[in-house]
Design a protein around this motif. Structure first.
Motif, PDB file in Angstrom:
ATOM      1  N   GLU A  40       0.849  -1.195   0.000  1.00 25.11           N
ATOM      2  CA  GLU A  40       0.000   0.000   0.000  1.00 25.11           C
ATOM      3  C   GLU A  40       0.884   1.245   0.000  1.00 25.11           C
ATOM      4  O   GLU A  40       1.877   1.311   0.730  1.00 25.11           O
ATOM      5  N   HIS A  41       0.527   2.212  -0.849  1.00 30.53           N
ATOM      6  CA  HIS A  41       1.330   3.427  -0.976  1.00 30.53           C
ATOM      7  C   HIS A  41       0.467   4.547  -1.550  1.00 30.53           C
ATOM      8  O   HIS A  41      -0.663   4.317  -1.964  1.00 30.53           O
ATOM      9  N   PHE A  42       1.010   5.759  -1.562  1.00 29.88           N
ATOM     10  CA  PHE A  42       0.331   6.903  -2.163  1.00 29.88           C
ATOM     11  C   PHE A  42       0.970   7.198  -3.514  1.00 29.88           C
ATOM     12  O   PHE A  42       2.196   7.161  -3.651  1.00 29.88           O
ATOM     13  N   SER A  43       0.152   7.503  -4.506  1.00 32.16           N
ATOM     14  CA  SER A  43       0.676   7.818  -5.839  1.00 32.16           C
ATOM     15  C   SER A  43       1.517   9.086  -5.759  1.00 32.16           C
ATOM     16  O   SER A  43       1.137  10.059  -5.110  1.00 32.16           O
ATOM     17  N   ASN A  44       2.676   9.060  -6.408  1.00 34.01           N
ATOM     18  CA  ASN A  44       3.596  10.203  -6.375  1.00 34.01           C
ATOM     19  C   ASN A  44       3.520  11.035  -7.659  1.00 34.01           C
ATOM     20  O   ASN A  44       4.381  11.858  -7.921  1.00 34.01           O
ATOM     21  N   SER A  45       2.482  10.791  -8.449  1.00 30.32           N
ATOM     22  CA  SER A  45       2.206  11.523  -9.689  1.00 30.32           C
ATOM     23  C   SER A  45       0.813  11.096 -10.131  1.00 30.32           C
ATOM     24  O   SER A  45       0.202  10.236  -9.494  1.00 30.32           O
ATOM     25  N   THR A  46       0.307  11.660 -11.204  1.00 27.61           N
ATOM     26  CA  THR A  46      -0.885  11.089 -11.823  1.00 27.61           C
ATOM     27  C   THR A  46      -0.464   9.760 -12.437  1.00 27.61           C
ATOM     28  O   THR A  46       0.568   9.677 -13.096  1.00 27.61           O
ATOM     29  N   VAL A  47      -1.251   8.716 -12.195  1.00 27.25           N
ATOM     30  CA  VAL A  47      -0.905   7.359 -12.636  1.00 27.25           C
ATOM     31  C   VAL A  47      -1.944   6.891 -13.652  1.00 27.25           C
ATOM     32  O   VAL A  47      -3.152   6.983 -13.414  1.00 27.25           O
ATOM     33  N   TYR A  48      -1.450   6.384 -14.774  1.00 30.50           N
ATOM     34  CA  TYR A  48      -2.297   5.769 -15.793  1.00 30.50           C
ATOM     35  C   TYR A  48      -1.956   4.287 -15.798  1.00 30.50           C
ATOM     36  O   TYR A  48      -0.798   3.924 -15.997  1.00 30.50           O
ATOM     37  N   MET A  49      -2.935   3.450 -15.546  1.00 32.92           N
ATOM     38  CA  MET A  49      -2.699   2.016 -15.392  1.00 32.92           C
ATOM     39  C   MET A  49      -3.510   1.260 -16.438  1.00 32.92           C
ATOM     40  O   MET A  49      -4.728   1.416 -16.502  1.00 32.92           O
ATOM     41  N   THR A  50      -2.834   0.444 -17.252  1.00 30.26           N
ATOM     42  CA  THR A  50      -3.485  -0.340 -18.292  1.00 30.26           C
ATOM     43  C   THR A  50      -3.384  -1.823 -17.949  1.00 30.26           C
ATOM     44  O   THR A  50      -2.281  -2.320 -17.702  1.00 30.26           O
ATOM     45  N   VAL A  51      -4.514  -2.510 -17.942  1.00 30.31           N
ATOM     46  CA  VAL A  51      -4.544  -3.946 -17.675  1.00 30.31           C
ATOM     47  C   VAL A  51      -4.347  -4.674 -19.005  1.00 30.31           C
ATOM     48  O   VAL A  51      -5.208  -4.633 -19.876  1.00 30.31           O
ATOM     49  N   LEU A  52      -3.178  -5.309 -19.157  1.00 25.95           N
ATOM     50  CA  LEU A  52      -2.873  -6.059 -20.380  1.00 25.95           C
ATOM     51  C   LEU A  52      -3.425  -7.483 -20.339  1.00 25.95           C
ATOM     52  O   LEU A  52      -3.841  -8.020 -21.361  1.00 25.95           O
ATOM     53  N   LYS A  53      -3.370  -8.098 -19.144  1.00 23.21           N
ATOM     54  CA  LYS A  53      -3.842  -9.479 -18.947  1.00 23.21           C
ATOM     55  C   LYS A  53      -4.434  -9.599 -17.561  1.00 23.21           C
ATOM     56  O   LYS A  53      -3.968  -8.950 -16.626  1.00 23.21           O
ATOM     57  N   GLY A  54      -5.419 -10.453 -17.415  1.00 19.94           N
ATOM     58  CA  GLY A  54      -5.959 -10.767 -16.099  1.00 19.94           C
ATOM     59  C   GLY A  54      -6.946  -9.743 -15.589  1.00 19.94           C
ATOM     60  O   GLY A  54      -7.536  -8.979 -16.352  1.00 19.94           O
ATOM     61  N   THR A  55      -7.090  -9.727 -14.251  1.00 19.89           N
ATOM     62  CA  THR A  55      -8.027  -8.834 -13.574  1.00 19.89           C
ATOM     63  C   THR A  55      -7.302  -8.114 -12.451  1.00 19.89           C
ATOM     64  O   THR A  55      -6.745  -8.759 -11.554  1.00 19.89           O
ATOM     65  N   LEU A  56      -7.310  -6.804 -12.496  1.00 16.19           N
ATOM     66  CA  LEU A  56      -6.705  -5.964 -11.463  1.00 16.19           C
ATOM     67  C   LEU A  56      -7.688  -5.796 -10.319  1.00 16.19           C
ATOM     68  O   LEU A  56      -8.850  -5.455 -10.539  1.00 16.19           O
ATOM     69  N   SER A  57      -7.240  -6.024  -9.099  1.00 17.19           N
ATOM     70  CA  SER A  57      -8.013  -5.722  -7.889  1.00 17.19           C
ATOM     71  C   SER A  57      -7.328  -4.534  -7.238  1.00 17.19           C
ATOM     72  O   SER A  57      -6.157  -4.626  -6.847  1.00 17.19           O
ATOM     73  N   ILE A  58      -8.041  -3.408  -7.128  1.00 16.89           N
ATOM     74  CA  ILE A  58      -7.404  -2.193  -6.630  1.00 16.89           C
ATOM     75  C   ILE A  58      -8.329  -1.445  -5.677  1.00 16.89           C
ATOM     76  O   ILE A  58      -9.505  -1.236  -5.962  1.00 16.89           O
ATOM     77  N   GLY A  59      -7.763  -1.094  -4.530  1.00 16.74           N
ATOM     78  CA  GLY A  59      -8.442  -0.241  -3.567  1.00 16.74           C
ATOM     79  C   GLY A  59      -7.807   1.135  -3.621  1.00 16.74           C
ATOM     80  O   GLY A  59      -6.586   1.253  -3.551  1.00 16.74           O
ATOM     81  N   LEU A  60      -8.622   2.161  -3.780  1.00 20.23           N
ATOM     82  CA  LEU A  60      -8.132   3.541  -3.863  1.00 20.23           C
ATOM     83  C   LEU A  60      -8.734   4.354  -2.730  1.00 20.23           C
ATOM     84  O   LEU A  60      -9.956   4.332  -2.510  1.00 20.23           O
ATOM     85  N   ASP A  61      -7.864   5.068  -2.011  1.00 21.02           N
ATOM     86  CA  ASP A  61      -8.266   5.821  -0.818  1.00 21.02           C
ATOM     87  C   ASP A  61      -9.080   4.901   0.088  1.00 21.02           C
ATOM     88  O   ASP A  61      -8.612   3.829   0.410  1.00 21.02           O
ATOM     89  N   GLU A  62     -10.291   5.290   0.455  1.00 22.27           N
ATOM     90  CA  GLU A  62     -11.087   4.471   1.383  1.00 22.27           C
ATOM     91  C   GLU A  62     -12.182   3.689   0.668  1.00 22.27           C
ATOM     92  O   GLU A  62     -13.060   3.121   1.310  1.00 22.27           O
TER      93      GLU A  62
END
Length: 104
Positions: A40-62
């Motif tokens: 777990e961390h805080f983004s240090n810039s604007t982040v663009y995330m592309t899912v190439l394969k599979g399924t991303l599980s992501i929790g953002l803030d609360e």
């Protein structure tokens, strides 16, 4: 040769590689197996995330954890708390672009 070529790892093993880190952008390639991810961390810039394969599980803030399948592109604001991982059997492969490049 005008262009500079970068090569991504082709693997099924956990991988976090910084392909491009310059004053303009940080370009990362990530591969995670089930139950793997980032601390777990805080983004240090604007982040663009592309899912190439599979399924991303992501929790953002609360927020609750959301899931995004192959082909999804997320834009995550600067200073957002992130919890990135793979909760599925299929390998998760991501491209992460930080723009502008983070400054130290």
């Amino acid at each position: 040769m005008v262009e500079k070529v970068y090569n991504m790892t082709n693997s099924n093993d956990r991988t976090v590689e910084m392909l491009i880190t310059d004053e303009n952008v940080h370009y990362l390639h990530m591969i995670f197996n089930k139950e793997e991810g980032l601390p777990e961390h805080f983004s240090n810039s604007t982040v663009y995330m592309t899912v190439l394969k599979g399924t991303l599980s992501i929790g953002l803030d609360e927020q609750e954890v959301h899931e995004y399948k192959q082909g999804s592109v997320l834009k995550i604001p600067f200073k957002t708390k992130m919890n990135v991982g793979n909760k599925h059997d299929e390998i998760l492969e991501l491209i992460v672009v930080k723009a502008p490049a983070p400054v130290k």
